[in-house]
Design a protein around this motif. Sequence first.
Motif, PDB file in Angstrom:
ATOM      1  N   GLY A  55       0.787  -1.226   0.000  1.00  0.00           N
ATOM      2  CA  GLY A  55       0.000   0.000   0.000  1.00  0.00           C
ATOM      3  C   GLY A  55       0.816   1.270   0.000  1.00  0.00           C
ATOM      4  O   GLY A  55       0.280   2.356   0.183  1.00  0.00           O
ATOM      5  N   ASN A  56       2.134   1.144  -0.212  1.00  0.00           N
ATOM      6  CA  ASN A  56       3.017   2.309  -0.207  1.00  0.00           C
ATOM      7  C   ASN A  56       3.830   2.380  -1.493  1.00  0.00           C
ATOM      8  O   ASN A  56       3.943   1.401  -2.234  1.00  0.00           O
ATOM      9  N   LYS A  96      -0.096   5.298  -6.903  1.00  0.00           N
ATOM     10  CA  LYS A  96      -0.378   5.272  -5.460  1.00  0.00           C
ATOM     11  C   LYS A  96      -1.712   4.574  -5.206  1.00  0.00           C
ATOM     12  O   LYS A  96      -1.822   3.719  -4.313  1.00  0.00           O
ATOM     13  N   ASN A  97      -2.728   4.916  -5.990  1.00  0.00           N
ATOM     14  CA  ASN A  97      -4.040   4.272  -5.828  1.00  0.00           C
ATOM     15  C   ASN A  97      -3.952   2.771  -6.107  1.00  0.00           C
ATOM     16  O   ASN A  97      -4.592   1.963  -5.423  1.00  0.00           O
ATOM     17  N   SER A 102      -1.362   0.820  -5.664  1.00  0.00           N
ATOM     18  CA  SER A 102      -0.700   0.139  -4.537  1.00  0.00           C
ATOM     19  C   SER A 102      -1.690  -0.124  -3.407  1.00  0.00           C
ATOM     20  O   SER A 102      -1.624  -1.159  -2.748  1.00  0.00           O
ATOM     21  N   THR A 103      -2.618   0.805  -3.217  1.00  0.00           N
ATOM     22  CA  THR A 103      -3.625   0.650  -2.162  1.00  0.00           C
ATOM     23  C   THR A 103      -4.666  -0.391  -2.556  1.00  0.00           C
ATOM     24  O   THR A 103      -5.030  -1.264  -1.759  1.00  0.00           O
ATOM     25  N   GLN A 104      -5.151  -0.311  -3.793  1.00  0.00           N
ATOM     26  CA  GLN A 104      -6.182  -1.242  -4.257  1.00  0.00           C
ATOM     27  C   GLN A 104      -5.692  -2.682  -4.259  1.00  0.00           C
ATOM     28  O   GLN A 104      -6.415  -3.603  -3.866  1.00  0.00           O
ATOM     29  N   GLU A 124      -2.952  -3.785  -2.648  1.00  0.00           N
ATOM     30  CA  GLU A 124      -2.172  -4.066  -1.435  1.00  0.00           C
ATOM     31  C   GLU A 124      -0.777  -4.581  -1.782  1.00  0.00           C
ATOM     32  O   GLU A 124      -0.322  -5.600  -1.272  1.00  0.00           O
ATOM     33  N   HIS A 135       3.418  -3.151  -2.911  1.00  0.00           N
ATOM     34  CA  HIS A 135       4.347  -2.028  -2.837  1.00  0.00           C
ATOM     35  C   HIS A 135       4.743  -1.649  -4.264  1.00  0.00           C
ATOM     36  O   HIS A 135       5.004  -2.528  -5.089  1.00  0.00           O
TER      37      HIS A 135
END
Length: 415
Positions: A184-185, A329-330, A332-334, A336, A338
């Motif tokens: 997520g980063n 960035k989105n 990486s979050t969606q 999960e 890096h």
Amino acid sequence: MSSTWGAHQYVPETLETGIVAEEYYRPAHQMIHRAIIGLRKANEPVDPLTVAAELARRGELAKVGGAPYVHSCVEAVPTPANGASYAEIVRAKAYRRTAIESARRILQYAYSEEGDELDVRSLVEQELTAIVVGTPGLHTAPPTVGDLYLDFVAELEEIQDGRQLGLTYGLADLDTITSGMRPGNVTVIAAQSGVGKSTLALNSAVAAAKTGAKVMFSSLEMSSTELMQKVAAAEGKIALHHLTSKDGLDSEQWDTVARLGRELFKSLPLRVYRPDGAALHDIESAARACVRDGGLDVLVVDYLQLVEVEQSRNITREQAVAAVSRGLKNLSTQLECHVIALSQLNDDGMMRESRAIKNDASVVIKVERPDMDEPDSPRAGEVDIVIEKNRFGPRATLTAAAQLHYSRFVDMAQT
């Protein structure tokens, strides 16, 4: 299914399946499930009387059909020992319903003629990925800090014991300062052309993959063959120019290449993606395909300024690069995972074309080689890893050895 929650009070394993209220079809059963969870969190007994009392306290007893319905649900349980099996049936039915809803959303969007074909494809991929990775359409309330406490303590113990939290970058000092690559980063590796940012990113990708992490390296500069040559050079300690020139390998080096094939390449969970174009949606599609085909822990994009987004007439180049940065960035979050995003620097050492790149990143690393302009520098063969931004620790400057003839950076302790 009343038999599922009716088994809750007798078999704790029913709750341990992870079933959530939203997976029940009937709203009444969702409310009863939440009441049972509330009683268990309060260490209160669970039986028809206490459940009815909890529902009454919440103002929901009449909505579920009153105390008689609560009693009838318990009586409907064939055998409490099968609670976990009943929960799986509920979950399977919920999965089918949400899959149908995903298909309906895709059909509605396709028939609406809104957006373009890229928008349709993006929606299809997101819905399909959600179906494969987990049950789509189920939304629970965010956890409270009390819910998060045990995980927080467990992570804190790992930190205090010196255990690695994230995936390795391949450099021990860098791992220590940043705690590794966390899902997520985004890590941005920035440098001027020719300094070695691609080398550092590829070293990190291979190091993470060697721990079992699933990695995709998306290269908009190097071909698949060039990437393989660099990995072989770094892992086999074969001078890169021997791999790229005619008759450059002797018999011993050929044996090393064969050994790498048996011991490394055949089992290394590293995918190389060389897109036909340079569009962000292509990289997103490939990343989601990886998730559907076993998972994705690390995505490397080399490099950010080459990635294209759909641009309107009025968008500036800086806004376009910012859109790519925010898109990664989105992602990486969606997913999960890096993301390592490489970035060019201007001659003045600033991020080229967008300040948003640094804002979206959790870690920003600048790669500097003291001997680039001074071949006779006393620090020849060294590279500075400048951690300019670090959400997980202090900023710092680390020194590593630049063994670029092997296409790798290593800790100074290894030299």
